[in-house]
Design a protein around this motif. Structure first.
Motif, short mmCIF file in Angstrom:
data_model
loop_
_atom_site.label_atom_id
_atom_site.label_comp_id
_atom_site.label_asym_id
_atom_site.label_seq_id
_atom_site.Cartn_x
_atom_site.Cartn_y
_atom_site.Cartn_z
N PHE A 1 0.83 -1.21 0.00
CA PHE A 1 0.00 0.00 0.00
C PHE A 1 0.87 1.26 0.00
CE2 PHE A 1 -2.69 3.21 2.02
CZ PHE A 1 -3.89 3.05 1.35
N ALA B 1 -3.58 6.68 -3.33
CA ALA B 1 -3.82 5.54 -2.44
C ALA B 1 -4.80 4.58 -3.10
CB ALA B 1 -4.38 6.00 -1.10
N LEU C 1 -8.39 -0.90 -1.47
CA LEU C 1 -8.09 -2.31 -1.27
C LEU C 1 -9.25 -3.19 -1.70
CD1 LEU C 1 -6.29 -2.23 2.20
CD2 LEU C 1 -5.26 -2.32 -0.07
N THR D 1 -8.16 -8.74 -0.40
CA THR D 1 -7.05 -8.32 0.45
C THR D 1 -7.51 -8.21 1.91
OG1 THR D 1 -6.11 -7.07 -1.38
CG2 THR D 1 -5.28 -6.56 0.81
N ASP E 1 -5.96 0.98 -8.36
CA ASP E 1 -6.71 0.10 -7.47
C ASP E 1 -6.43 -1.38 -7.73
OD1 ASP E 1 -7.84 2.35 -6.39
OD2 ASP E 1 -9.71 2.20 -7.52
#
Length: 201
Positions: free
Chosen positions: A31, A41, A44, A48, A149
């Motif tokens: 990450f 960012a 998730l 995950t 992503d």
């Protein structure tokens, strides 16, 4: 942080805590690396979160089992025996290296290495969406639109089931690890140490 509940000094390492730390470090590192390289960012994927949840659930179950064993005066816990080997700590129960611990360590190590390699491979390949997803896969369009992503790989449902079963097997059999009485287990330990201790003088 990675050591078991134990009366021994130093305390032995705990497989469930090592497993949780393993996946926490891998996911957090992936990450953070993506943020540093892309400036964004990633969101998730559910798989995950499930990975992390399996590890957290395993640690919780192991902790409950350990606390129950500690409160039983008839139980002599193998975790209370002094050890000095990380791998033997996480692989062994009172009878030595156990298959349920061995398979859990192997599966998590293999999938962890694959996870790391996938993240690094995706970061180094601008066209990773086309190689990771087949034509017609709904994830392909989403990956092309929001590639950040998908830099962290999606773990398939079957692989998550495999890891879940692996951890469940470890937790279920951990219940039986210290079920001999304290006197029986301690006597066996004393005899074993006597047989393996060189004679003095």
């Amino acid at each position: 942080m990675l050591r078991d509940l134990s009366k021994a000094s130093p305390r032995p390492f705990s497989w469930s805590r090592v497993q949780l730390a393993w996946w926490s470090v891998i996911i957090l590192t992936a990450f953070t690396t993506i943020i540093l390289q892309t400036g964004h960012a990633p969101n998730l994927h559910t798989s995950t979160l499930v990975l992390l949840g399996i590890s957290a659930g395993t640690t919780t179950a192991a902790r409950v089992i350990d606390l129950a064993d500690q409160q039983d005066p008839l139980v002599f816990r193998h975790q209370d025996i002094k050890t000095s080997n990380f791998f033997l700590d996480i692989l062994s129960d009172q009878n030595g290296v156990s298959i349920q611990r061995f398979q859990a360590v192997i599966f998590n190590a293999v999938f962890g290495i694959w996870f790391i390699a996938s993240v690094l491979g995706n970061l180094g390949d601008p066209g990773f969406c086309l190689s990771d997803f087949a034509k017609g896969d709904p994830n392909l369009a989403q990956c092309l639109l929001h590639s950040t992503d998908f830099l962290i790989p999606i773990v398939s449902d079957n692989n998550l089931i495999l890891l879940g079963l692996s951890s469940a097997t470890y937790a279920a059999l951990k219940i039986t690890e210290n079920k001999g009485t304290a006197s029986e287990t301690l006597s066996e330990k004393v005899v074993d140490e006597a047989l393996n201790t060189p004679a003095q003088g």
